[in-house]
Design a protein around this motif. Structure first.
Motif, PDB file in Angstrom:
ATOM      1  N   VAL A 221       0.824  -1.205   0.000  1.00  0.00           N
ATOM      2  CA  VAL A 221       0.000   0.000   0.000  1.00  0.00           C
ATOM      3  C   VAL A 221       0.862   1.262   0.000  1.00  0.00           C
ATOM      4  O   VAL A 221       0.498   2.277  -0.611  1.00  0.00           O
ATOM      5  CB  VAL A 221      -0.956  -0.009   1.219  1.00  0.00           C
ATOM      6  N   LEU A 222       2.026   1.209   0.646  1.00  0.00           N
ATOM      7  CA  LEU A 222       2.913   2.387   0.716  1.00  0.00           C
ATOM      8  C   LEU A 222       3.542   2.726  -0.623  1.00  0.00           C
ATOM      9  O   LEU A 222       4.100   3.817  -0.800  1.00  0.00           O
ATOM     10  CB  LEU A 222       4.008   2.148   1.758  1.00  0.00           C
ATOM     11  N   ASP A 223       3.477   1.809  -1.587  1.00  0.00           N
ATOM     12  CA  ASP A 223       4.101   2.011  -2.896  1.00  0.00           C
ATOM     13  C   ASP A 223       3.159   2.634  -3.920  1.00  0.00           C
ATOM     14  O   ASP A 223       3.525   2.795  -5.081  1.00  0.00           O
ATOM     15  CB  ASP A 223       4.621   0.683  -3.455  1.00  0.00           C
ATOM     16  N   VAL A 224       1.957   2.965  -3.516  1.00  0.00           N
ATOM     17  CA  VAL A 224       0.962   3.546  -4.448  1.00  0.00           C
ATOM     18  C   VAL A 224       0.970   5.064  -4.263  1.00  0.00           C
ATOM     19  O   VAL A 224       0.735   5.555  -3.153  1.00  0.00           O
ATOM     20  CB  VAL A 224      -0.437   2.973  -4.188  1.00  0.00           C
ATOM     21  N   SER A 225       1.220   5.789  -5.345  1.00  0.00           N
ATOM     22  CA  SER A 225       1.324   7.245  -5.275  1.00  0.00           C
ATOM     23  C   SER A 225       0.242   7.911  -6.131  1.00  0.00           C
ATOM     24  O   SER A 225      -0.073   7.433  -7.231  1.00  0.00           O
ATOM     25  CB  SER A 225       2.700   7.725  -5.766  1.00  0.00           C
ATOM     26  N   ARG A 226      -0.299   9.002  -5.611  1.00  0.00           N
ATOM     27  CA  ARG A 226      -1.208   9.828  -6.428  1.00  0.00           C
ATOM     28  C   ARG A 226      -0.389  10.572  -7.469  1.00  0.00           C
ATOM     29  O   ARG A 226       0.772  10.916  -7.255  1.00  0.00           O
ATOM     30  CB  ARG A 226      -1.933  10.826  -5.547  1.00  0.00           C
TER      31      ARG A 226
END
Length: 365
Positions: free
Chosen positions: A358-363
């Motif tokens: 989840v921490l690897d998903v960027s807007r």
């Protein structure tokens, strides 16, 4: 045969007949599974609901009205054979109650038969369902053909039991009932979430159930308003298919599915993550390939640890997914029996299969 025995026989017969009638009028799941519903018995005459939806329900509603009108008369005829000592076959020797009962049953059945004959004339153009289709400005056959075509598509929304089912297509909102089909055109309707019912125990459902009542009203005054009832777990899917928003003036809290709750938490975490700024020469972002409704707005890039540490990998795919669809994909790759581990788990990229968390998903800025 003494009077006491006659009363017992009549009472037992009455109870059995009422129970059998109730099973036929409102068939439970077991009766439908056994193929004893009216629709299954008359399936060869009714035709295919999937191919000819309107024609099927015109015949079904007609057959249902006719069958239900025969129930009182059927009770009287059955009692003639079950309890011959009442001499119900000789109308002039029976009491006033049975004479009135028989007369009322015959008159009621005769009225329904005349009504059904009137409906069937001119190719069923006099039927209430056909008349409701005429409210849309053209011949009812033309409107029915349009509905039949859309009902054959696999992307329609469907909810409810066979006796009361809701369908939503690209153009129409339909609700079937025992004697009628309510029809409204999507472009003309307003929807209001009126009430919710919470059931701790519900048949055919595991665990508690929340039922939503949504009022459908058309700006066309000739269209009768109606209420659709559905499981709150299907509410999100319904809203995706509707063109008009569902107004929730009473601020009713709608219970979400586990997957929807995770998508909300997933979205909140992505908002807190580092923002991705695409290079100036990057191609224009296209629609999300998951839903095709919004523009792709997230990018996978390894942020949780140093590049050489951990199981997560850097993804080189161009942005093709929106945050919600990426969250749904992430949830679908997890152990469904352990939802408490989803946020801390990993998932393969839907395109290149690189692992990410989840921490690897960027807007995308």
């Amino acid at each position: 045969m003494n009077a006491k025995v006659e009363e017992n026989i009549t009472a037992v017969y009455s109870l059995i007949y009422v129970l059998m009638s109730a099973c036929l009028v409102c068939p439970p799941k077991e009766v439908r599974t056994a193929g004893l519903s009216l629709q299954n018995i008359l399936s060869s005459w009714l035709g295919s609901e999937e191919l000819f939806f309107i024609q099927y329900h015109v015949r079904r509603a007609t057959a249902t009205v006719l069958f239900h009108s025969l129930l009182p008369l059927g009770y009287y005829i059955g009692l003639i054979f079950v309890n011959p000592s009442l001499e119900l076959w000789n109308v002039w020797r029976t009491g006033l109650f049975w004479q009135l009962f028989l007369s009322t049953s015959l008159i009621f059945t005769a009225i329904i038969i005349i009504l059904v004959y009137h409906w069937s004339r001119n190719g069923w153009s006099n039927h209430p369902i056909s008349k409701s289709l005429s409210n849309y400005g053209s011949r009812w056959n033309t409107v029915s053909s349009s509905i039949n075509i859309e009902m054959r598509r696999v992307d329609k929304f469907t909810s409810g039991t066979p006796s009361s089912r809701v369908y939503v297509t690209d153009t129409w909102v339909l609700k079937t009932s025992t004697y009628h089909v309510y029809i409204a055109q999507q472009q003309d309707i307003h929807l209001n979430l009126e009430a919710s019912e919470n059931h701790t125990i519900a048949a055919e459902h595991d665990g508690p159930l929340q039922v939503l009542n949504i009022r459908v009203e058309s700006i066309n005054p000739a269209v009768t308003p109606f209420t659709i009832r559905l499981n709150s777990m299907e509410y999100a899917e319904l809203r995706e298919k509707l063109q008009a928003p569902v107004r929730n003036a009473r601020s009713i809290v709608v219970r979400q599915t586990l997957s929807e709750q995770f998508v909300d938490a997933f979205r909140q975490q992505v908002i807190l993550n580092e923002v991705y700024s695409p290079p100036h020469d990057a191609p224009v972002l296209e629609a999300c390939i998951g839903c095709m409704r919004v523009t792709a707005d997230c990018k996978l890039q390894k942020l949780c640890n140093d590049q050489s540490q951990g199981d997560c990998q850097h993804c080189y795919c161009r942005p093709m997914w929106c945050i919600d669809c990426m969250g749904r994909w992430f949830a679908s790759r997890q152990n469904q029996q352990e939802p408490e581990t989803w946020m801390s788990s990993k998932s393969p990229c839907p395109t290149c299969r690189s692992k990410f968390c989840v921490l690897d998903v960027s807007r995308i800025s």
